[in-house]
Write a protein that holds these residues in place. Sequence first.
Motif, PDB file in Angstrom:
ATOM      1  N   LEU A   1       0.618  -9.331   9.800  1.00  0.00           N
ATOM      2  CA  LEU A   1       0.287  -8.801   8.572  1.00  0.00           C
ATOM      3  C   LEU A   1      -0.229 -10.278   7.643  1.00  0.00           C
ATOM      4  N   SER A   2       0.391 -11.271   7.937  1.00  0.00           N
ATOM      5  CA  SER A   2      -0.080 -12.418   6.930  1.00  0.00           C
ATOM      6  C   SER A   2      -1.648 -12.747   7.022  1.00  0.00           C
TER       7      SER A   2
ATOM      8  N   THR B   1      -4.494 -12.293   4.328  1.00  0.00           N
ATOM      9  CA  THR B   1      -5.631 -13.219   3.944  1.00  0.00           C
ATOM     10  C   THR B   1      -6.980 -12.626   4.017  1.00  0.00           C
ATOM     11  N   ILE B   2      -7.328 -11.727   4.990  1.00  0.00           N
ATOM     12  CA  ILE B   2      -8.440 -11.242   5.220  1.00  0.00           C
ATOM     13  C   ILE B   2      -8.868 -10.459   4.011  1.00  0.00           C
ATOM     14  N   MET B   3      -8.099  -9.518   3.554  1.00  0.00           N
ATOM     15  CA  MET B   3      -8.222  -8.565   2.623  1.00  0.00           C
ATOM     16  C   MET B   3      -8.382  -9.277   1.189  1.00  0.00           C
ATOM     17  N   LYS B   4      -7.497 -10.261   1.068  1.00  0.00           N
ATOM     18  CA  LYS B   4      -7.769 -11.103  -0.306  1.00  0.00           C
ATOM     19  C   LYS B   4      -9.013 -11.763  -0.353  1.00  0.00           C
TER      20      LYS B   4
ATOM     21  N   ILE C   1      -0.733  -1.048   5.518  1.00  0.00           N
ATOM     22  CA  ILE C   1      -1.465  -0.341   4.328  1.00  0.00           C
ATOM     23  C   ILE C   1      -1.020  -0.866   3.144  1.00  0.00           C
ATOM     24  N   GLU C   2       0.211  -1.385   3.199  1.00  0.00           N
ATOM     25  CA  GLU C   2       0.830  -1.937   1.766  1.00  0.00           C
ATOM     26  C   GLU C   2       0.293  -3.146   1.467  1.00  0.00           C
ATOM     27  N   ALA C   3       0.017  -4.053   2.784  1.00  0.00           N
ATOM     28  CA  ALA C   3      -0.651  -5.304   2.708  1.00  0.00           C
ATOM     29  C   ALA C   3      -2.333  -5.231   2.018  1.00  0.00           C
TER      30      ALA C   3
ATOM     31  N   THR D   1       0.286   6.552   2.565  1.00  0.00           N
ATOM     32  CA  THR D   1      -0.878   7.185   1.702  1.00  0.00           C
ATOM     33  C   THR D   1      -0.662   7.155   0.358  1.00  0.00           C
ATOM     34  N   GLY D   2       0.756   6.842  -0.026  1.00  0.00           N
ATOM     35  CA  GLY D   2       1.250   6.488  -1.358  1.00  0.00           C
ATOM     36  C   GLY D   2       0.622   5.279  -1.819  1.00  0.00           C
ATOM     37  N   HIS D   3       0.721   4.258  -0.924  1.00  0.00           N
ATOM     38  CA  HIS D   3       0.274   2.776  -1.526  1.00  0.00           C
ATOM     39  C   HIS D   3      -1.312   2.745  -1.438  1.00  0.00           C
TER      40      HIS D   3
END
Length: 425
Positions: A269-270, A274-277, A305-307, A330-332
């Motif tokens: 997840l880290s 990083t990828i998404m940021k 999904i939260e990340a 889906t809430g996130h």
Amino acid sequence: MTIIATIPGSPSDIFRSAATLPKTRSSTSLKSATTSTDNDGISASPTLCNLERAESIECNSENSREISFLDLSPTELNVSEALGSRASETIECVRINRCRMTGEGFASIVNSLCQFDLPRLHTVDISQNHVGGAQAAYALQRLLTHAPAIRFLYLGWNQLALSDLKQLVSVPSHTFKVSYLDLRSNPLSAQQKTKSKKDSLARTAISNNASCVRWIDSLVESLPELTHVLMAQAFIDDQTLSAFMSALTHPESRVEYIGLEWVGLGSRLSTLSTIMKELAPTPSKVSTRSLHLNLAANNLGDSGIEAISQSGARLTSITLACNFVTERGTGHLAKWLPESGLTSLDLSDNYFGDQGIVSLLDLDTVRKSSDTFATELKLLGLNSCCLSDISLRMLSEALEYKWAPLETLRILRNSRISPGAKITA
């Protein structure tokens, strides 16, 4: 405007239902779900087409523009014989699949190819072999230099490390025209085996030396026309993946599709964060190009999904199919969608049911501000999500309150939806 969508009915029939979307989108149309594909035009096949051996021989006929080898032994690969009386200037595709070809064998093939002029060669497909190592790297660099029109490289299901492509940057300022790079199911990270006292099996250890990945920026710069990169099922360590994604998503990059299916990001997840940021806009990093990120089958779960939702990323399209997403996930997404820039979201094969749609639509918030669209979504994939008629009614209400300028809705394989059920807004 009345739009036709396909709703799953009985096993022996498929029923159509009318879906009326906001009149502000009167110039748009909703594609039938029966004709919509789940991969948005990206082939899942390891080769350009599935050829039988007889078809491979036919591809080498005097009227063909291909040199093709399929299911042959390495000793049977003879370029001159396959070319025959044809002029090499007419050849547009070289295909060598399932021939147990090694890096040494590929180098030998390239030596043969480079004896001919290949000005029209645009596709090289060597999928499903054993190609890898230094010899393969030099051979690939030589082939791309000799045949500069090559745009499609199918290298999947081999033994290539990303570092094997480092040879492409050995000539300063030299660029190639490759636009489609298939690296699926390759050991993209350099590996070395170490023994553990706690485990008798050999384990993979990855070097954390940053100098090992500094050249990746130069690699991407040497491929200025690159638009599609496929890495599904590839083994790639966190550091290399982060560096590669940073280069691929640079504002000056033209990449519009990145396939990262089945790479185990749910347990990293880290790295996912990083990828998404890297996709989050900053004053010095603003990109206006379209980008589709395929993260299907990564076991992301709600934490993944939260990340993603907390990364601040902006992109055009994302595939999150088959990731064990529940209503919490889906809430996130509901919180991220308004700022994400997404026009396409695929959540297929996540069995969150009607409660997941409740969380995704967040109708209480949508009802309070219906002057403008709450999101930019034009395509929503909800195949195999355990939905019922309740979800359709909620989607109808959401569209009425301008939740999204939706044009395409995929809701196949939801057996709880009644035949003939309608979406109206």
